[in-house]
Design an enzyme around this catalytic site. Structure first.
Site, PDB file in Angstrom:
ATOM      1  N   HIS A 138       0.826  -1.213   0.000  1.00 15.88           N
ATOM      2  CA  HIS A 138       0.000   0.000   0.000  1.00 15.88           C
ATOM      3  C   HIS A 138       0.862   1.266   0.000  1.00 15.88           C
ATOM      4  O   HIS A 138       1.961   1.279   0.540  1.00 15.88           O
ATOM      5  CB  HIS A 138      -1.041   0.004   1.128  1.00 15.88           C
ATOM      6  CG  HIS A 138      -0.546   0.277   2.507  1.00 15.88           C
ATOM      7  ND1 HIS A 138      -0.913  -0.479   3.601  1.00 15.88           N
ATOM      8  CD2 HIS A 138       0.255   1.237   3.008  1.00 15.88           C
ATOM      9  CE1 HIS A 138      -0.350   0.002   4.688  1.00 15.88           C
ATOM     10  NE2 HIS A 138       0.359   1.045   4.358  1.00 15.88           N
ATOM     11  N   GLU A 143      -4.996   0.556  -0.116  1.00 15.57           N
ATOM     12  CA  GLU A 143      -4.822  -0.872   0.102  1.00 15.57           C
ATOM     13  C   GLU A 143      -4.966  -1.619  -1.239  1.00 15.57           C
ATOM     14  O   GLU A 143      -5.544  -1.078  -2.185  1.00 15.57           O
ATOM     15  CB  GLU A 143      -5.909  -1.376   1.068  1.00 15.57           C
ATOM     16  CG  GLU A 143      -5.862  -0.728   2.451  1.00 15.57           C
ATOM     17  CD  GLU A 143      -4.746  -1.269   3.346  1.00 15.57           C
ATOM     18  OE1 GLU A 143      -3.751  -1.812   2.829  1.00 15.57           O
ATOM     19  OE2 GLU A 143      -4.883  -1.139   4.570  1.00 15.57           O
TER      20      GLU A 143
HETATM   21  C1  GLP Z   1       1.405   3.356   7.056  1.00 12.37           C
HETATM   22  C2  GLP Z   1       1.145   4.694   6.345  1.00 12.37           C
HETATM   23  C3  GLP Z   1       1.898   4.772   5.071  1.00 12.37           C
HETATM   24  C4  GLP Z   1       3.294   4.304   5.337  1.00 12.37           C
HETATM   25  C5  GLP Z   1       3.295   2.820   5.592  1.00 12.37           C
HETATM   26  C6  GLP Z   1       4.640   2.258   5.995  1.00 12.37           C
HETATM   27  O1  GLP Z   1       0.280   2.582   7.233  1.00 12.37           O
HETATM   28  N1  GLP Z   1      -0.209   5.031   6.112  1.00 12.37           N
HETATM   29  O2  GLP Z   1       1.849   6.085   4.556  1.00 12.37           O
HETATM   30  O3  GLP Z   1       4.107   4.562   4.230  1.00 12.37           O
HETATM   31  O4  GLP Z   1       2.274   2.430   6.462  1.00 12.37           O
HETATM   32  O5  GLP Z   1       4.965   2.570   7.320  1.00 12.37           O
HETATM   33  P1  GLP Z   1       6.390   2.404   7.936  1.00 12.37           P
HETATM   34  O6  GLP Z   1       7.247   3.456   7.284  1.00 12.37           O
HETATM   35  O7  GLP Z   1       6.209   2.655   9.404  1.00 12.37           O
HETATM   36  O8  GLP Z   1       6.848   1.049   7.627  1.00 12.37           O
END
Ligand code: GLP
Length: 240
Positions: A138, A143
Site C-alpha cells: 500500500h 490498500e
Molecule cells: C502506514 C502509512 C503509510 C506508510 C506505511 C509504511 O500505514 N499510512 O503512509 O508509508 O504504512 O509505514 P512504515 O514506514 O512505518 O513502515
C-alpha cells in the site's frame, strides 16, 4: 522507475534530504507531499539539522500529507497530525496554515477529501511526494484493490495494515478507517521518492519493480510515473 540501494538507513536519509534540499533551494514556495510512518523519520531529522544550520527554510513552503486516521482525536499521540508536528513541523519555520492534513473527523469525509485535492491543485500541484510502502504494497492508505483509486477518499483499512500499525496503539484502539490521497492524487506529483527499509518490505519492493502494474500491489503503479525513485536499504532490495 529507478531505484538506489544504500548500505545504511542513515546514508539513505542523507540522499533523500539532498533531493528535498535541492527542491527547497530551487523553488522557495515549493509544495511538498509528506508521509508518516517509521520510514521518513531519519530524513525529517536530517532536514531539521539542515534547517538549524541555516541551510534551508520552510517559511514559504506548503505541505500536504498523504493520509490521516479517521475517528481519532487530532491531538491523539497516534494521529498523523501529531506525528508531523513532533517529527518535523515543530522544529522548522513552516507556517501552521501552510501545513495541510486531512481532517479524519470531518463530518463529510467525501467533501473533506475532495476539498483537499482541490487545495493541492490550487497550490500548483505537488513538486515532490515522499512515500513509504506498506508490507502489502500500500501507498498512503491505498490498500490492494480491484482498481486504482483516483482522488482522495475514505478507506477501510485491511487486516495486515491494522496488524502492522496496532503496535503503536496502546490506549485508543487502532482506527479501522482513514482518509488517504488517492492513487490519482499521488501520481499527479511532479516527482515521487519512496523510502523502504527492512526485509519486511522486500516482497512489496520486488513486486513494485519486477511485477506487473496492478492495483493488487498499489506501489507497482509507480512504474507508470515519469519521475519516481525508490530509495532502498539492502534488506528491502534483497529480492531484486
Ligand atoms: C502506514 C502509512 C503509510 C506508510 C506505511 C509504511 O500505514 N499510512 O503512509 O508509508 O504504512 O509505514 P512504515 O514506514 O512505518 O513502515
Amino acid at each position: 522507475m529507478e531505484y538506489r540501494v544504500f548500505s545504511s538507513a542513515d546514508k539513505l536519509a542523507v540522499c533523500c534530504a539532498d533531493i528535498f534540499t535541492g527542491i527547497l533551494k530551487s523553488k522557495k514556495n515549493c509544495v511538498l507531499g509528506l508521509a508518516t510512518g517509521a520510514s521518513p523519520v531519519k530524513t525529517y531529522q536530517e532536514l531539521i539539522r539542515r534547517y538549524e544550520a541555516g541551510r534551508i527554510s520552510f517559511a514559504d513552503v506548503t505541505t500536504f500529507n498523504l493520509d490521516e486516521y479517521c475517528d481519532l482525536p487530532r491531538n491523539d499521540k497516534n494521529s498523523y497530525y501529531t506525528f508531523m508536528h513532533k517529527n518535523l513541523f515543530n522544529h522548522v519555520d513552516i507556517k501552521e496554515e501552510n501545513a495541510h492534513l486531512m481532517d479524519g473527523n470531518a463530518a463529510d469525509a467525501e467533501k473533506e477529501a475532495a476539498a483537499f485535492d482541490a487545495m493541492i491543485e490550487q497550490a500548483g500541484g505537488i513538486d515532490i511526494q515522499l512515500l513509504g510502502v506498506g508490507r502489502n504494497g500500500h501507498i498512503g492508505f491505498n490498500e490492494p484493490a480491484d482498481a486504482f483509486s483516483d482522488g482522495s477518499f475514505k478507506v477501510k483499512l485491511n487486516e495486515s495494515t491494522i496488524e502492522a500499525n496496532s503496535i503503536y496503539f496502546d490506549e485508543n484502539p487502532m482506527p479501522r478507517y482513514a482518509l488517504t490521497m488517492g492513487i490519482g492524487t499521488i501520481m499527479k506529483a511532479k516527482k515521487i521518492v519512496l523510502i523502504a527499509t527492512g526485509e519486511k518490505k522486500a516482497q512489496a519492493i520486488r513486486e513494485a519493480v519486477k511485477g506487473k502494474v496492478t492495483p493488487r500491489c498499489p506501489v507497482s503503479v509507480l512504474q507508470d510515473h515519469p519521475d519516481a525513485l525508490l530509495l532502498l536499504d539492502e534488506a528491502a532490495a534483497s529480492l531484486l
